[in-house]
Design an enzyme around this catalytic site. Structure first.
Site, PDB file in Angstrom:
ATOM      1  N   THR A 150      -1.004  -8.130  65.293  1.00  0.00           N
ATOM      2  CA  THR A 150      -1.361  -8.158  63.879  1.00  0.00           C
ATOM      3  C   THR A 150      -1.150  -9.538  63.289  1.00  0.00           C
ATOM      4  OG1 THR A 150      -0.620  -5.854  63.764  1.00  0.00           O
ATOM      5  CG2 THR A 150      -1.001  -6.980  61.674  1.00  0.00           C
ATOM      6  N   ALA A 151       0.024 -10.124  63.503  1.00  0.00           N
ATOM      7  CA  ALA A 151       0.341 -11.441  62.945  1.00  0.00           C
ATOM      8  C   ALA A 151      -0.143 -12.573  63.840  1.00  0.00           C
ATOM      9  CB  ALA A 151       1.843 -11.558  62.721  1.00  0.00           C
TER      10      ALA A 151
ATOM     11  N   PHE B 116      -2.936   3.906  61.457  1.00  0.00           N
ATOM     12  CA  PHE B 116      -3.828   4.787  60.701  1.00  0.00           C
ATOM     13  C   PHE B 116      -4.565   4.057  59.582  1.00  0.00           C
ATOM     14  CE2 PHE B 116      -0.934   7.777  62.752  1.00  0.00           C
ATOM     15  CZ  PHE B 116      -1.834   8.683  63.282  1.00  0.00           C
TER      16      PHE B 116
ATOM     17  N   ALA C  15      -3.902   2.404  56.918  1.00  0.00           N
ATOM     18  CA  ALA C  15      -3.551   2.463  55.493  1.00  0.00           C
ATOM     19  C   ALA C  15      -3.403   1.055  54.939  1.00  0.00           C
ATOM     20  CB  ALA C  15      -2.263   3.243  55.300  1.00  0.00           C
TER      21      ALA C  15
ATOM     22  N   HIS D 253       6.351   1.783  60.901  1.00  0.00           N
ATOM     23  CA  HIS D 253       6.551   0.626  60.022  1.00  0.00           C
ATOM     24  C   HIS D 253       7.871  -0.077  60.330  1.00  0.00           C
ATOM     25  CE1 HIS D 253       3.775   2.532  56.727  1.00  0.00           C
ATOM     26  NE2 HIS D 253       3.116   2.115  57.781  1.00  0.00           N
TER      27      HIS D 253
ATOM     28  N   ALA E  27       6.478  -8.565  61.697  1.00  0.00           N
ATOM     29  CA  ALA E  27       7.229  -7.672  60.807  1.00  0.00           C
ATOM     30  C   ALA E  27       8.732  -7.785  60.993  1.00  0.00           C
ATOM     31  CB  ALA E  27       6.788  -6.224  61.027  1.00  0.00           C
TER      32      ALA E  27
ATOM     33  N   LEU F 244       1.075  -3.014  56.631  1.00  0.00           N
ATOM     34  CA  LEU F 244      -0.005  -3.774  57.256  1.00  0.00           C
ATOM     35  C   LEU F 244      -0.403  -4.995  56.442  1.00  0.00           C
ATOM     36  CD1 LEU F 244      -2.198  -3.922  59.511  1.00  0.00           C
ATOM     37  CD2 LEU F 244      -3.654  -2.543  58.004  1.00  0.00           C
TER      38      LEU F 244
END
EC number: 1.1.-.-
Length: 621
Positions: free
Chosen positions: A23-24, A103, A105, A562, A590, A602
């Protein structure tokens, strides 16, 4: 799509080596390689799944969870507060990381969540106003689509000025929802007593509303994630090299003339062979909340006592590495709907209806498979319980009441830990704090069977019941703390993950209050005739008895995916995300977030990475 061979990467003069194409990490890869004179290398342990229908389809997460081709499939140690259950902890194992398996969000934190980092924790540069430009920078609101342009702002609120329109990650609204939600939303409003927010993306989101999701609906709806948004458009850049199926073993360090340490490169394993990659400027660790601290420990950076047990030489002692693990939890109230009322359970149960929705997805870009969750909302804990309950919960928070045998930080009463407790206690008193989230889920959300394998979370309605609907509950500011540490000196061994779920009684109190509220909504007069029997908790459980509800919560939770805080700012890294005691080494993911934020993380992780890229480029003009 062209990728680099390991030999090509080894023989390249790299300025930056990014460990983790998740992600990052892919945000950093895209932003740092915008500078033509900079050479960037990315190491990803998984494969590329770009174009994979399991990843792309908005409802495809259930096909990936627990599948070791897509999911690291981590497991917790037995959790004492939850009757020694072992929990499935999913992590994306592919380019895109967990943004490829979550998911989708899309939410933004409360302004106070971020402001506390700056004002209370003393991290300059990390206020809400300083992070907001980066929240917008990564986002591309699909503002031209009819369901955005012609939306009812009272149902689907946001202010145009708060949204990003040129970023890499598409955000959109579903054009489809189950009809039951037309009645559910007013019932949520009435039962809570809270108005809908004017703009839940501008720093305050108490109330209920239709939300944005990280789904690209410009054509057939597909997941929008870091690999599709940040990497795919720029993969041909000559100064960017990406290698997959390659595991980072440890960061290599050397001593400077003044005795200080600096990172010089990374030792990696590819197809069983060990290789060394050199970094001229920086090594950037973006392996996520579980594997970033693990790699630090494998590199000799961590708690000296733990490193001694692992027979890893200690380069830099820091007892905070791998501690401060924080994860939100999910529980749920499930009711069956009235006969003939549909939910996703109906699609799972009826092959003809499933074909109909497959056709809707392919041809009309709508239907249940295009993204079936629409409604969410947030409420203060103090609005759901009595003043005596609030006092009891806050007393537990401030008195360090933790279940015996649970993982603890090295200094439970240090300034960092006290700040966390005091911040959460203050929020619990407020009637404007988004302490609980409610995710309106048009299916049977089966926590009792899904905790060990999240692929079993949506099995369809139980035998003998109509289609079901769930109000899923989560606490946004958990007090329980856990840890993640290496189990051996072999970097390929999975880390030991002890989340400490429900080890603090305040977490049980908050989720229990959410369960009671969810039941009041679904059993309200406004929904009479729209719902049938309560499925979960069983009708025999007295939801007015707080002790019974607490017992229910302890046996009906799953992870929210998370996890954060294990390389926290102020503890392991400084405010510029540089690892304390080691030059040329940063952590960007994170794990650096010091405390949970209210909403899915996210968008915040994307923003942290966007900000980090600017800091890195500023440090190396």
């Amino acid at each position: 799509m062209p990728y680099t061979t390991i030999d090509d990467l080894v023989n390249s003069a790299l300025d930056y080596v990014i460990i983790g194409g998740g992600t990052a990490g892919l945000v950093l890869a895209a932003r740092l390689s915008e500078k033509d004179s900079v050479n960037v290398g990315v190491i990803e342990a998984g494969l590329s799944r770009l174009g994979d229908p399991k990843v792309d389809m908005p409802t495809g997460a259930a096909l990936m969870l627990g599948n070791e081709d897509y999911d690291w499939n981590f497991k917790s140690v037995p959790q004492a507060a939850s009757k020694d259950r072992v929990y499935h902890i999913p992590r994306g194992k592919m380019l895109g990381g967990s943004s490829a398996i979550n998911f989708m969000a899309y939410g933004r934190p409360c302004a106070a969540d971020i402001d506390d980092w700056s004002s209370k924790l003393g991290l300059p540069g990390w206020s809400w106003n300083e992070l907001l430009p980066y929240l917008k920078k990564s986002q591309k609101l699909e503002s031209d689509l009819p369901n955005i342009k012609q939306r009812d702002a009272n149902l689907f609120p946001f202010l145009a000025d708060s949204q990003g329109t040129d970023g890499a990650i598409h955000t959109s609204a579903s054009p489809w929802h189950v009809p039951f939600e037309d009645d559910l939303l007013p019932a949520l409003d009435k039962t809570s007593g809270y108005a809908r927010p004017k703009d839940p993306y501008s720093g305050s989101h108490v109330g209920f509303y239709r939300s944005l999701w990280a789904i690209d609906r410009s054509k057939k709806p597909v997941r929008s994630y870091s690999a599709s948004g940040f990497l795919a458009p720029i993969i041909d850049r000559p100064n960017l090299k990406v290698v997959t199926n390659t595991v980072a073993c440890r960061v290599l360090t050397d001593s400077n003339e003044d005795g200080s340490m600096r990172a010089t490169g990374v030792e990696v394993q590819h197809d069983g062979a060990i290789h060394v990659l050199s970094a001229q400027r920086e090594v950037i660790l973006s392996a996520g909340a579980f594997q970033s601290p693990q790699i630090l420990e494998q590199s000799g950076i961590g708690d000296p006592a733990i490193l001694h047990q692992l027979k890893i030489p200690c380069i830099i002692g820091n007892r905070n590495v791998g501690n401060n693990l924080q994860e939100k939890l999910l529980s749920a109230v499930v009711y069956e709907l009235a006969p003939g009322t549909m939910s996703l359970d109906s699609v799972l149960r009826d092959p003809e209806l499933r074909k109909e929705h497959q056709k809707l997805y392919t041809e009309a870009h709508s239907g249940a498979l295009s993204g079936c969750i629409n409604l969410t909302g947030f409420l203060p804990y103090s609005s759901l319980v009595t003043s005596d309950d609030i006092d009891d919960t806050i007393g537990d928070i401030l008195s360090l009441k933790i279940l015996s045998g649970s993982p603890q930080s090295p200094n439970q009463n240090g300034p960092f830990q006290r700040w966390q407790r005091e911040a959460i206690a203050a929020r619990m008193k407020s009637l404007n704090s988004a302490d609980l989230q409610f995710v309106c889920t048009p299916a049977n959300f089966d926590t009792a069977n899904g905790y060990g394998n999240l692929a079993r979370l949506s099995p369809g309605s139980p035998a003998g019941y109509n289609a079901c609907y769930s109000l899923v509950v989560s606490q946004m500011y958990p007090l329980s703390r856990g840890s993640v540490h290496s189990t051996s000196s072999n970097p390929l061994d999975a880390p030991e993950i002890d989340p400490g779920f429900l080890s603090h009684p305040a977490d049980v109190d908050v989720i229990a209050a959410g369960i009671q509220f969810a039941d009041r909504v679904l059993s309200s007069e406004a929904l009479r005739g729209k719902v049938g029997r309560r499925v979960v908790p069983p009708p025999s459980l007295d939801l007015q008895d707080r002790d019974q509800v607490r017992d229910f919560v302890r046996e009906h939770i799953v992870t929210y995916h998370h996890s954060l805080g294990t390389c926290a700012m102020g503890q392991v890294v400084d405010e510029r995300l540089r690892v304390k005691g080691v030059r040329s080494l940063r952590v960007v993911d994170a794990s650096v977030m010091p405390m949970q934020v209210s909403t899915a993380i996210l968008a915040t992780v994307y923003a942290v990475a966007e900000k980090a890229a600017d800091m890195i480029l500023a440090d190396h003009p």
